[in-house]
Structures are given as C-alpha cells and as structure tokens.
Design a protein around this motif. Structure first.
Motif, PDB file in Angstrom:
ATOM      1  N   TYR A  29      44.134  94.271 -11.235  1.00  0.00           N
ATOM      2  CA  TYR A  29      45.309  94.923 -11.815  1.00  0.00           C
ATOM      3  C   TYR A  29      45.988  94.027 -12.836  1.00  0.00           C
ATOM      4  CZ  TYR A  29      45.286  99.179  -9.087  1.00  0.00           C
ATOM      5  OH  TYR A  29      44.957 100.410  -8.579  1.00  0.00           O
ATOM      6  N   LEU A  30      46.006  92.721 -12.589  1.00  0.00           N
ATOM      7  CA  LEU A  30      46.598  91.818 -13.576  1.00  0.00           C
ATOM      8  C   LEU A  30      45.797  91.849 -14.873  1.00  0.00           C
ATOM      9  CD1 LEU A  30      47.793  88.738 -11.514  1.00  0.00           C
ATOM     10  CD2 LEU A  30      49.050  90.779 -12.192  1.00  0.00           C
ATOM     11  N   GLY A  31      44.475  91.969 -14.765  1.00  0.00           N
ATOM     12  CA  GLY A  31      43.650  92.128 -15.956  1.00  0.00           C
ATOM     13  C   GLY A  31      43.995  93.399 -16.707  1.00  0.00           C
ATOM     14  N   LEU A  32      44.253  94.468 -15.976  1.00  0.00           N
ATOM     15  CA  LEU A  32      44.641  95.739 -16.588  1.00  0.00           C
ATOM     16  C   LEU A  32      45.980  95.597 -17.312  1.00  0.00           C
ATOM     17  CD1 LEU A  32      43.955  98.769 -16.898  1.00  0.00           C
ATOM     18  CD2 LEU A  32      45.129  99.140 -14.725  1.00  0.00           C
ATOM     19  N   ILE A  33      46.926  94.921 -16.688  1.00  0.00           N
ATOM     20  CA  ILE A  33      48.221  94.688 -17.331  1.00  0.00           C
ATOM     21  C   ILE A  33      48.022  93.863 -18.596  1.00  0.00           C
ATOM     22  CG2 ILE A  33      50.446  93.510 -17.087  1.00  0.00           C
ATOM     23  CD1 ILE A  33      50.209  94.200 -14.022  1.00  0.00           C
ATOM     24  N   ARG A  34      47.245  92.807 -18.485  1.00  0.00           N
ATOM     25  CA  ARG A  34      46.987  91.913 -19.626  1.00  0.00           C
ATOM     26  C   ARG A  34      46.386  92.683 -20.799  1.00  0.00           C
ATOM     27  NH1 ARG A  34      42.426  88.953 -20.487  1.00  0.00           N
ATOM     28  NH2 ARG A  34      41.743  89.238 -18.338  1.00  0.00           N
TER      29      ARG A  34
ATOM     30  N   LEU B 222      49.428  85.441 -17.686  1.00  0.00           N
ATOM     31  CA  LEU B 222      48.615  86.279 -16.797  1.00  0.00           C
ATOM     32  C   LEU B 222      47.224  85.684 -16.592  1.00  0.00           C
ATOM     33  CD1 LEU B 222      49.764  89.798 -17.988  1.00  0.00           C
ATOM     34  CD2 LEU B 222      50.219  88.749 -15.756  1.00  0.00           C
ATOM     35  N   ILE B 223      46.655  85.115 -17.633  1.00  0.00           N
ATOM     36  CA  ILE B 223      45.354  84.448 -17.478  1.00  0.00           C
ATOM     37  C   ILE B 223      45.477  83.289 -16.495  1.00  0.00           C
ATOM     38  CG2 ILE B 223      43.640  83.014 -18.678  1.00  0.00           C
ATOM     39  CD1 ILE B 223      44.087  84.867 -21.141  1.00  0.00           C
ATOM     40  N   ARG B 224      46.547  82.528 -16.617  1.00  0.00           N
ATOM     41  CA  ARG B 224      46.780  81.408 -15.699  1.00  0.00           C
ATOM     42  C   ARG B 224      46.920  81.910 -14.254  1.00  0.00           C
ATOM     43  NH1 ARG B 224      51.197  76.564 -16.469  1.00  0.00           N
ATOM     44  NH2 ARG B 224      50.968  75.686 -14.388  1.00  0.00           N
ATOM     45  N   ILE B 225      47.683  82.987 -14.080  1.00  0.00           N
ATOM     46  CA  ILE B 225      47.877  83.554 -12.741  1.00  0.00           C
ATOM     47  C   ILE B 225      46.551  84.093 -12.203  1.00  0.00           C
ATOM     48  CG2 ILE B 225      49.000  85.419 -11.454  1.00  0.00           C
ATOM     49  CD1 ILE B 225      51.421  85.004 -13.468  1.00  0.00           C
ATOM     50  N   GLN B 226      45.780  84.770 -13.043  1.00  0.00           N
ATOM     51  CA  GLN B 226      44.478  85.282 -12.590  1.00  0.00           C
ATOM     52  C   GLN B 226      43.576  84.143 -12.134  1.00  0.00           C
ATOM     53  OE1 GLN B 226      43.752  87.998 -16.157  1.00  0.00           O
ATOM     54  NE2 GLN B 226      42.829  89.168 -14.468  1.00  0.00           N
TER      55      GLN B 226
ATOM     56  N   LEU C  60      44.602  83.162  -8.763  1.00  0.00           N
ATOM     57  CA  LEU C  60      44.169  84.130  -7.752  1.00  0.00           C
ATOM     58  C   LEU C  60      42.700  83.931  -7.392  1.00  0.00           C
ATOM     59  CD1 LEU C  60      46.101  87.351  -8.812  1.00  0.00           C
ATOM     60  CD2 LEU C  60      46.617  85.783  -6.924  1.00  0.00           C
ATOM     61  N   PHE C  61      41.866  83.535  -8.343  1.00  0.00           N
ATOM     62  CA  PHE C  61      40.480  83.190  -8.008  1.00  0.00           C
ATOM     63  C   PHE C  61      40.451  81.976  -7.080  1.00  0.00           C
ATOM     64  CE2 PHE C  61      38.485  85.753 -11.457  1.00  0.00           C
ATOM     65  CZ  PHE C  61      37.466  86.301 -10.695  1.00  0.00           C
ATOM     66  N   THR C  62      41.293  80.997  -7.392  1.00  0.00           N
ATOM     67  CA  THR C  62      41.416  79.821  -6.520  1.00  0.00           C
ATOM     68  C   THR C  62      41.828  80.251  -5.119  1.00  0.00           C
ATOM     69  OG1 THR C  62      42.002  78.376  -8.363  1.00  0.00           O
ATOM     70  CG2 THR C  62      42.679  77.662  -6.168  1.00  0.00           C
TER      71      THR C  62
ATOM     72  N   ILE D 160      46.016  75.795  -4.550  1.00  0.00           N
ATOM     73  CA  ILE D 160      47.360  76.337  -4.753  1.00  0.00           C
ATOM     74  C   ILE D 160      48.338  75.307  -4.199  1.00  0.00           C
ATOM     75  CG2 ILE D 160      48.974  78.211  -4.181  1.00  0.00           C
ATOM     76  CD1 ILE D 160      46.666  79.139  -5.949  1.00  0.00           C
ATOM     77  N   GLU D 161      49.276  74.909  -5.049  1.00  0.00           N
ATOM     78  CA  GLU D 161      50.244  73.882  -4.680  1.00  0.00           C
ATOM     79  C   GLU D 161      51.615  74.283  -5.193  1.00  0.00           C
ATOM     80  OE1 GLU D 161      48.503  70.522  -6.659  1.00  0.00           O
ATOM     81  OE2 GLU D 161      47.167  70.066  -4.976  1.00  0.00           O
ATOM     82  N   GLU D 162      52.587  73.451  -4.913  1.00  0.00           N
ATOM     83  CA  GLU D 162      53.970  73.718  -5.314  1.00  0.00           C
ATOM     84  C   GLU D 162      54.102  73.875  -6.837  1.00  0.00           C
ATOM     85  OE1 GLU D 162      58.423  71.965  -4.442  1.00  0.00           O
ATOM     86  OE2 GLU D 162      56.711  71.209  -3.303  1.00  0.00           O
ATOM     87  N   GLU D 163      53.295  73.165  -7.582  1.00  0.00           N
ATOM     88  CA  GLU D 163      53.327  73.223  -9.048  1.00  0.00           C
ATOM     89  C   GLU D 163      53.133  74.655  -9.553  1.00  0.00           C
ATOM     90  OE1 GLU D 163      50.042  72.060 -12.401  1.00  0.00           O
ATOM     91  OE2 GLU D 163      50.401  70.598 -10.818  1.00  0.00           O
ATOM     92  N   GLN D 164      52.226  75.401  -8.946  1.00  0.00           N
ATOM     93  CA  GLN D 164      51.983  76.772  -9.387  1.00  0.00           C
ATOM     94  C   GLN D 164      53.144  77.696  -9.009  1.00  0.00           C
ATOM     95  OE1 GLN D 164      49.264  75.251  -7.515  1.00  0.00           O
ATOM     96  NE2 GLN D 164      48.263  74.571  -9.370  1.00  0.00           N
ATOM     97  N   ILE D 165      53.785  77.406  -7.889  1.00  0.00           N
ATOM     98  CA  ILE D 165      54.955  78.191  -7.477  1.00  0.00           C
ATOM     99  C   ILE D 165      56.107  77.916  -8.437  1.00  0.00           C
ATOM    100  CG2 ILE D 165      56.633  78.529  -5.616  1.00  0.00           C
ATOM    101  CD1 ILE D 165      54.136  77.684  -3.758  1.00  0.00           C
TER     102      ILE D 165
END
Length: 188
Positions: free
Chosen positions: A40-45, A57-61, A64-66, A92-97
């Motif tokens: 869905y994020l790809g669809l939004i992008r 969004l690419i960074r978030i995607q 999500l793979f991670t 996934i770490e605090e940096e991404q949050i």
C-alpha cells in the motif's frame, strides 16, 4: 533463480534459520501483514509527485522489509552456529522511530489543529493513506499477539504504532495539498 520452489505446496514455509511452520502461523501472519502494508505504501508513492515524500516512503518501505525479515527470524535463530548474526541488515531501532516523529511534526506544522474525528476520503491518495493506516494497525495487532507468545524486538511495535500516526498525518497533509476539504465526523 526460480520463483516457484514447490516447498510450500504442503501449506508450510520456512522461517529464517530453516524452521518449517504452517503458512497460517502467527509469525507468518504478522510479517505478511507488514508486507501488505508495504504494498500500500508503494501505491501511495505512485500517486504523489513530491520528491521529499517519495523519498520518505521509500525509506519507510525499506524499513518494512527489514521488519519483515526480523519477524521472520525466531529469537533462537538470530545467531548462526558460528555466533554471527543471521540477518546482516540494520535492525529497527530508535533512530527510525525518531525519523517518523520528525516527519510527523514537520507535517503537523502546516496543518490546522484537529477538532473532530475525520472521515477517511476526499481524494484517492488520501483514501489509500487511510487504508494503509488500517493495515498498519492490523500489523501492529498481529505483532502484539506474536509478542505475547514469542520474544520480538521491542522497537518493532513502537515503529508500527508511530507509522500509523505518520500515515494519518500524511493523509491530512495530502488533503491540504490537494485542496480537499476534511470531512469531520459529527456522530450522526
């Protein structure tokens, strides 16, 4: 590399580390829902043309793979027999949050304060954001259920919770960008 392996024809699949589980295993359901969210994020992008948002969004995607890889790796299989990490990726770490929180705050700076619940809709991409937010909440619920039974990285739940907030604020920002009026819910 062949796409079909026939190893799943019996309704089972392999987790990282080789453990075989049924395809309806809670772990599979959790990372499968994260994968659905990623789609869905790809669809939004694909619907937007703001380079900064596209890059976010690419960074978030990618995160999500991670997350999917982390969820697909049982705690006891995180290390190989030689003691090295099975997943050679940044977790996934605090940096991404923090990244999500900064982006939420930046978008909120240009938005009117919320005074009502908002009905999803108004523009196709806004509706996709709300769908993605709902899928994100489902991924969070599945991951909470998994965490009740197995050890998972704590940052995964925090990230999913913050990502659903990000998607809500993104929907509001895109509503403003596309000059669509927010429809308040009036309880009638």
């Amino acid at each position: 590399m062949k796409i079909y392996t026939k190893t799943g024809d019996d309704g089972k699949t392999s987790l990282y580390g080789g453990t075989r589980v049924k395809k309806n295993d809670l772990r599979i359901d959790a990372y499968g829902t994260v994968d659905e969210l990623n789609s869905y994020l790809g669809l939004i992008r694909d619907q937007i043309d703001e380079e900064g948002l596209i890059n976010d969004l690419i960074r978030i995607q990618s995160r999500l793979f991670t997350m999917g890889a982390m969820l697909a790796t049982p705690k006891e299989k995180e290390k190989k027999k030689d003691g090295t990490d099975r997943l050679k990726i940044k977790k996934i770490e605090e940096e991404q949050i923090d990244f999500l929180e900064k982006r939420i705050d930046q978008m909120n700076e240009v938005l009117e304060p919320m005074t009502h619940f908002i009905l999803p809709g108004g523009h196709t991409v806004v509706s996709f954001c709300h769908i993605a937010r709902c899928v994100c909440r489902r991924a969070e619920r599945k991951t909470v259920e998994l965490a009740d039974n197995e050890i998972i990285n704590d940052y995964i739940l925090v990230y999913l919770n913050r990502l659903s907030d990000y998607l809500f604020v993104l929907a509001r920002k895109l509503t403003k960008d596309y000059k669509v009026k927010e429809m308040p819910w009036k309880g009638q």
